[in-house]
Design a protein around this motif. Structure first.
Motif, PDB file in Angstrom:
ATOM      1  N   UNK A 113     -33.673  -5.554  -7.883  1.00 10.03           N
ATOM      2  CA  UNK A 113     -33.566  -6.578  -6.831  1.00 10.03           C
ATOM      3  C   UNK A 113     -32.104  -6.920  -6.567  1.00 10.03           C
ATOM      4  N   UNK A 114     -31.325  -7.031  -7.628  1.00 10.55           N
ATOM      5  CA  UNK A 114     -29.902  -7.323  -7.452  1.00 10.55           C
ATOM      6  C   UNK A 114     -29.162  -6.132  -6.852  1.00 10.55           C
ATOM      7  N   UNK A 115     -29.637  -4.915  -7.135  1.00 13.49           N
ATOM      8  CA  UNK A 115     -29.026  -3.730  -6.523  1.00 13.49           C
ATOM      9  C   UNK A 115     -29.290  -3.703  -5.024  1.00 13.49           C
ATOM     10  N   UNK A 116     -30.478  -4.109  -4.621  1.00 15.62           N
ATOM     11  CA  UNK A 116     -30.799  -4.157  -3.191  1.00 15.62           C
ATOM     12  C   UNK A 116     -29.955  -5.208  -2.480  1.00 15.62           C
ATOM     13  N   UNK A 117     -29.676  -6.300  -3.173  1.00 11.90           N
ATOM     14  CA  UNK A 117     -28.868  -7.382  -2.600  1.00 11.90           C
ATOM     15  C   UNK A 117     -27.500  -7.409  -3.279  1.00 11.90           C
ATOM     16  N   UNK A 118     -26.873  -6.257  -3.346  1.00  6.00           N
ATOM     17  CA  UNK A 118     -25.594  -6.129  -4.042  1.00  6.00           C
ATOM     18  C   UNK A 118     -24.505  -6.975  -3.394  1.00  6.00           C
ATOM     19  N   UNK A 119     -24.719  -7.339  -2.136  1.00  9.71           N
ATOM     20  CA  UNK A 119     -23.717  -8.149  -1.452  1.00  9.71           C
ATOM     21  C   UNK A 119     -23.594  -9.548  -2.060  1.00  9.71           C
ATOM     22  N   UNK A 120     -24.493  -9.893  -2.997  1.00  8.25           N
ATOM     23  CA  UNK A 120     -24.334 -11.178  -3.690  1.00  8.25           C
ATOM     24  C   UNK A 120     -23.065 -11.173  -4.541  1.00  8.25           C
ATOM     25  N   UNK A 121     -22.591  -9.974  -4.870  1.00  5.32           N
ATOM     26  CA  UNK A 121     -21.298  -9.844  -5.544  1.00  5.32           C
ATOM     27  C   UNK A 121     -20.213  -9.804  -4.473  1.00  5.32           C
TER      28      UNK A 121
END
Length: 597
Positions: free
Chosen positions: A282-290
């Motif tokens: 899930x975090x890879x899909x929304x990597x833009x959170x970084x």
């Protein structure tokens, strides 16, 4: 009282110090091996680096296992490390390894493979467990019960994500196939651990009723992913609030990995592995959170840490394998080595049978694997540190009969050793022999297009340089050794491909600024070229991304794709998908690009 306490404390401190001493030596020895492989042997040794580290640990373990005197700090450290609690390895190494494989994956590559990976990691693991259990009951002369055999089968159904990821990166397999096997190995561990936990609890009399078993299955399989998804959503929300906080964002990902793994396994009693995989994806899909300025440093940090952990875990695994093989001698006969070979073959048959049974469902999910790719899928089922950890957990349960524990540990260690050395070493040859390192027709077309563009730009630049008086003393023959043309020939020789030959017959565009007699002959008519789509015509790049002031010069960067016809809708879709994948993969920073998928 105080003297006794101080004495115990000193012994503990000495043990920790000797372990650090040994691990330091092991890491440095592994680095020296890496230098020898890359600098002196030019990477001609077929074995992956992790297998080399495993063999190094195995040799050290075998030598020290036959040394009786333990006065040396180095030997004491090795002895302390051999007796490490398997649960400690489980909680120290696995959270980071699993989270890294999921979080730092290319989600746009993995996304089409998710359903197929779930099929292989769910029903596929169950099929492998049953077949191994049949082998243990009807072939092994140990008179194991079905519960013992199923517990044994569940351990061997767990492929090692660490070994598999390393193997795929070095074998040259296609990104889609590598993504499928990588994701399957991650989910595989979660499902295998669920089955293992259930049967282990039955063996040690912790779970006795059917209701409790069903509750455990539902809690593990559903609770783990649900908890991981919730944590992923929360993590993305929190990280979105941070802006270019380099240290905080990097450290937060490491802290999250350990915290969520602990909460899932200890506090909630759900599958920590599945929770980590789902949260990481899930975090890879929304990597833009970084933050954009943090994405490259965080990738580099994780890569270094995982490289270091790989050295440690394979060194420790090698030592444990050595002592386990030596320590089970009184319950193991020479014929048991033969049974291990039979078991090794049975594992491949089980994995092949699972692939055959699940083939219609995998095809239904949209993943079309060729028979060659299925061979690689079967061959890449490596057993490593995960299986050894589970076997050590069984060995630590004194409720189980000692002979059974030692035989389980022996066979698990033998299978881990065989798969890592045989499969791990030969996978490169298997991939090359089957011709799977050449890429798909679409990827070859994109490669040819890029090389054609490089040749065109190089020709223009060389023409300008030769006219410049500053370069009159240049040795053009030596320079030619460093040009793309030469590099393509070297790539062909290494990969056994024919890209340079195909490039030589590929029609070229006019070279701007170069006299007509210096240009390559155009072997394709204007009518033929008009039938071949460009990147823009193929919708791989938005028209809006090209500034209007550069439209007159778009031929400098929009190249035609030779050998491809737009009239074929299937090929057109494949080409579009290939270009999207290449485009997204080429972006080193994720600026909320997932909308494009």
């Amino acid at each position: 009282m105080n003297i006794s306490g101080n004495s115990t404390s000193n012994v503990g401190e000495q043990g920790i110090g000797t372990v650090i001493l040994f691990l330091s030596f092991g890491v440095l020895a592994a680095c020296i091996c890496k230098l020898i492989l890359s600098q002196l042997l030019k990477n001609k040794v077929p074995a992956p680096f992790t297998v080399i580290v495993l063999i190094l640990g195995l040799i050290i373990g075998i030598i020290t296992a036959h040394i009786n005197q333990m006065n040396n700090d180095f030997l004491l450290g090795e002895q302390e490390l051999n007796g490490i609690n398997p649960h400690l390895i489980f909680f120290i190494f696995l959270p980071l390894l699993i989270f890294d494989s999921a979080f730092n994956s290319r989600f746009h590559v993995i996304q089409p493979q998710i359903i197929s990976a779930i099929l292989l990691a769910g029903p596929g693991v169950f099929i492998c467990t049953i077949i191994v259990a049949l082998c243990a009951v009807y072939i092994f002369p140990y008179h194991w019960s079905w519960i013992d055999a199923l517990m044994f089968g569940s351990i061997l159904s767990a492929t090692d994500p660490v070994a598999v990821v390393t193997l795929l990166h070095e074998s040259g397999a296609s990104k889609s196939l590598a993504a499928l096997i990588d994701l399957e190995s991650l989910l595989n561990d979660g499902s295998a651990f669920v089955i293992f936990s259930i049967f282990k609890d039955i063996v040690i009399k912790k779970a006795t009723t059917t209701t409790s078993i069903i509750v455990e299955i539902v809690k593990f399989t559903m609770g783990g992913p649900a908890f991981g998804l919730a944590c992923g959503i929360l993590a993305v929300f929190i990280l979105n609030l941070l802006n270019n906080e380099l240290e905080i964002e990097i450290i937060s990902t490491f802290g999250l990995a350990y915290l969520i793994f602990y909460l899932a396994d200890v506090e909630l009693g759900v599958s920590a592995v599945l929770a980590m995989v789902v949260m990481g994806l899930y975090m890879a899909k929304h990597k833009y959170c970084i933050s954009s300025h943090v994405q490259l440093p965080i990738a580099s940090t994780w890569r270094i840490i995982i490289y270091f952990i790989n050295i440690l875990i394979f060194m420790i695994t090698g030592i444990i394998l050595a002592h386990s093989l030596v320590g089970t001698q009184k319950h193991v006969d020479a014929i048991d080595f033969g049974y291990s070979i039979v078991l090794y073959l049975a594992l491949h048959i089980a994995r092949l049978l699972a692939a055959v049974i699940l083939h219609p469902f995998i095809k239904w999910s949209g993943v079309n694997l060729s028979w060659k790719e299925y061979i690689v899928l079967v061959w890449s089922g490596l057993r490593g540190s995960m299986a050894v950890i589970l076997a050590l957990m069984v060995d630590s349960e004194k409720v189980i009969d000692e002979m059974t524990r030692h035989r389980v540990l022996f066979h698990i260690c033998m299978i881990a050793l065989l798969t890592l050395t045989i499969n791990g070493t030969s996978s490169k040859f298997v991939v090359r022999f089957l011709g799977l390192n050449h890429g798909t027709p679409e990827s070859e077309t994109v490669l040819l297009q890029a090389l054609q563009h490089m040749r065109k730009q190089t020709s223009e630049q060389l023409y300008e340089m030769k006219r410049d008086k500053q370069f009159t003393d240049v040795d053009w023959i030596i320079l030619n050794e460093y040009l793309p043309e030469k590099l393509v020939q070297e790539m062909d020789a290494k990969r056994r491909t024919s890209v340079h030959r195909r490039l030589s017959i590929t029609p070229e565009h006019d070279v701007i600024g170069v006299p007509a007699d210096s240009r390559s002959k155009i072997v394709t008519s204007a009518v033929e070229l008009s039938e071949v789509p460009t990147i823009i015509e193929n919708d791989a790049v938005s028209h809006a991304s090209i500034s209007s002031q550069h439209c007159t010069l778009h031929h400098d960067f929009v190249l035609r794709m030779f050998g491809f016809r737009a009239t074929d809708s299937h090929k057109s879709q494949n080409m579009r998908n290939e270009l999207i994948t290449r485009f997204l993969t080429a972006l080193s920073v994720d600026y909320e690009k997932q909308w494009y998928i």
